[in-house]
Enzyme design. Sequence first.
Site, PDB file in Angstrom:
ATOM      1  N   GLN A  14       0.839  -1.197   0.000  1.00  0.00           N
ATOM      2  CA  GLN A  14       0.000   0.000   0.000  1.00  0.00           C
ATOM      3  C   GLN A  14       0.873   1.244   0.000  1.00  0.00           C
ATOM      4  O   GLN A  14       1.869   1.323   0.725  1.00  0.00           O
ATOM      5  CB  GLN A  14      -0.909  -0.014   1.230  1.00  0.00           C
ATOM      6  N   SER A  21       4.376  -5.925   3.075  1.00  0.00           N
ATOM      7  CA  SER A  21       3.047  -5.839   3.669  1.00  0.00           C
ATOM      8  C   SER A  21       2.014  -6.490   2.745  1.00  0.00           C
ATOM      9  O   SER A  21       2.044  -7.695   2.542  1.00  0.00           O
ATOM     10  CB  SER A  21       2.707  -4.376   3.964  1.00  0.00           C
ATOM     11  N   LEU A  22       1.114  -5.716   2.146  1.00  0.00           N
ATOM     12  CA  LEU A  22       0.124  -6.277   1.234  1.00  0.00           C
ATOM     13  C   LEU A  22       0.774  -7.124   0.146  1.00  0.00           C
ATOM     14  O   LEU A  22       0.250  -8.163  -0.263  1.00  0.00           O
ATOM     15  CB  LEU A  22      -0.684  -5.150   0.592  1.00  0.00           C
ATOM     16  N   ARG A  49      -9.028  -8.312   4.568  1.00  0.00           N
ATOM     17  CA  ARG A  49      -7.948  -7.630   5.299  1.00  0.00           C
ATOM     18  C   ARG A  49      -8.108  -6.116   5.189  1.00  0.00           C
ATOM     19  O   ARG A  49      -7.992  -5.380   6.171  1.00  0.00           O
ATOM     20  CB  ARG A  49      -6.598  -8.068   4.726  1.00  0.00           C
ATOM     21  N   HIS A  89       0.392  -2.151  11.298  1.00  0.00           N
ATOM     22  CA  HIS A  89       1.542  -2.931  11.773  1.00  0.00           C
ATOM     23  C   HIS A  89       1.948  -2.516  13.187  1.00  0.00           C
ATOM     24  O   HIS A  89       3.123  -2.277  13.475  1.00  0.00           O
ATOM     25  CB  HIS A  89       2.719  -2.802  10.796  1.00  0.00           C
ATOM     26  N   GLN A  93       1.277 -10.782  10.718  1.00  0.00           N
ATOM     27  CA  GLN A  93       1.763  -9.660   9.907  1.00  0.00           C
ATOM     28  C   GLN A  93       0.985  -8.382  10.184  1.00  0.00           C
ATOM     29  O   GLN A  93       1.518  -7.279  10.097  1.00  0.00           O
ATOM     30  CB  GLN A  93       1.667 -10.026   8.420  1.00  0.00           C
TER      31      GLN A  93
END
Length: 756
Positions: free
Chosen positions: A9, A86-87, A111, A191, A239
């Site tokens: 992202q 991440s994503l 998510r 996060h 995560q």
Amino acid sequence: MRAWVFGGQGTQRKGMGEDLFARFPEHTATADRVLGESVAELCLRDPEGRLGRTRWTQPALFVVNALAQFAAREEGPAPDVLAGHSLGEYNALVAADCFDFETGLRLVKRRGELMAQADGGGMLAVLGLTIARVEALLRSTGVTDVDLANYNTATQVIVSGSAASIATVRTAVRAREGARCIPLATSGAFHSRHMAAAATEFAAFLAGMEFREPRIPVIANATARPYPPSGVARLLVDQITSRVRWHETMLHLIEQGVGELREFGPQHVLTPMWRAALAEPRAVDPPAGPAPLAAPVPAAPAPSAADPAAARLGSAEFRADFGLRYAYLAGSMFRGVASVELVARMGLSGLMGYLGAGGLPLSRVEEAVVQLARTPHLDGRYGVNVLHDMSDPGAEEALVSLLLQQGVRHIEAAAFTTMTPALVRFRFRGAHRGPDGAPVAVRTVLAKCSRPEVAQSFLSPPPQGVLARLVAEGGLSETEAAVARELPVAGDICVEADSAGHTDGGVSLALVPVMTALRDRLTARHSYPRRPRVGASGGLGTPQAVAAAFVLGADFVVTGSVNQCSPQAGTSDAVKDLLATLGVQDTTYAPAGDLFEMGSKVQVVRKGTLFAARANKLHQLYRQYPGLDALDAGTRRTLERDLFRAPLDQVWKQTREHYLETGRPHEVDRAESDPRHKMALVFKSYFARTNRAAQEGDPAERANYQIHCGPAAGAFNGFVRGTDLEPWRERHVDLIAERLMTGAAEVLRLRCAAYG
């Protein structure tokens, strides 16, 4: 080994996936069904402005990354290892066949929904500090609800927490550390512990799902180690609240022998992080990560003995002062194209180069000079470029302060039209008198000049007003200033002829003799104890050209364009592939982005790119119209469709945010009261994007690549055609230097023999 990595992202942009949806109609139809709307409409047109909102960003970006990966699989071999930021980790797991495209999209959709619900927090990027310093700062501020969210590079850390605490941290970073920090446009504290509720709900959503063992190793964000055969669901839940250990992931890839990294995403932000990791001599402050690594800069071959004839070319004093085999330098190239690896390879080969610091953030420059200082056997044979920016003198002051702090002794000064206090401060810090009373400067300035009046200012002592100001402000001592009055600002100047990047299109045949005569007059006028040296650059792509420079009276030569097409250059393989095909006719002139309003020119590649034509059109419009609002509708549509790929109002909003985030609110204030200046800032954003696109090798931006290059590149291609240096991957910078210098010596020997 080959790694594929996927952006997360923040890399989304309107227009992403333009060439992919029609190519993969079945997957696009699946995405439409899962999302309940047209994914192409969302990505390409975004009529409701949702693309920047987490709920829609994540599934849209996942689809585009996945389709790009499918296209890559059709075009070439699979990677050896995968990772995603991440994503992007979900795309890596699809590529590893842990689950299929539709399953991955459903996971990401849920998510995104859950993460979007956790609003009220914020995230802050801290630049220029190690993770240990950031952790210490958090402890010292007393905030208790801020976590380390992303560990991206050795000196780029993202923190995440409540909005109030993030504001406290931001103030502390600036006040106590003087480092840059940028608030991120996120709706929540991703996060971090603040995502615990989202993680719990996501775990319930995953309950009962089965995932396959990765067929290709995937490095997990939460551990910076490969996913185990089982436990995919657990790591995906972890995560959401865990730190993204991206820096440790890059170090792990290096440790495993990865030599090639390919990034997937609408905007390439991970590739620079990879390069930063490669440039480190060892891991910096890794929390529970891999063991420290040895310096990744490949050792250059042991310096060969200088060819006796080539070693006699130019000034013996110049070679002795810098500790060089030849009177030859590799000049800087913008935004780190003259990379740490390039500069280190030159120094380890008994030669010297200048780091391309122009356009790099201060934190990146600091990483680079620390790496160079720690490189064994370099012995100080490196320098750093200082590029003058009239619009931001504070940046020049900060860079010089950093270089003095890090003990850098050599700089290359470029684009200067006046003598600045920062430059004088660097040159004469530590100046003193020798045992015989002679003035001594311990630092060198190599000034690149294409106009005699600029050369004269560098070949003269500093202006008295500048010295007085520096003494009054503590920049120089009285002793240092007294020595400065007896020496030139630059001990060496380099005549810039028809070169890459900024150029006045000068001709060496005329300029070098004029500059050497000017040097001789000023040396006599000021009674300097040593005569400044005059070098030559521009067009040096063959031994004949190098030989001609020395015949004209040059004390040394400086190459540029030829080094850009080398394995060590910090630009993309796509650019190098193009450069290797150039002829001498394949360059042209375009406006310089940093001096856009003044109409200054840079020389760029014309072949295979529309940049020059489009950049010249922008400058024509700037001269023709008083502001963006005065553009006719057709012109505005063309600019938004072909150049900016977004409405001009949106481009201005992004440009405005950039200037505010980089500490230049005065530019925004001026633009909001001066439509013409606003237009200039918007147009200049095109130059920044096209330069970055070329360095990163973004295939979607190929038509817009901005590649600074002179005709020397085409000349060198002709010179090495049919030899071992024809493939650019064999053109190591020290071998280029060796071939040009020994070739020049041979040219002169043959000419002398021919004339008896």
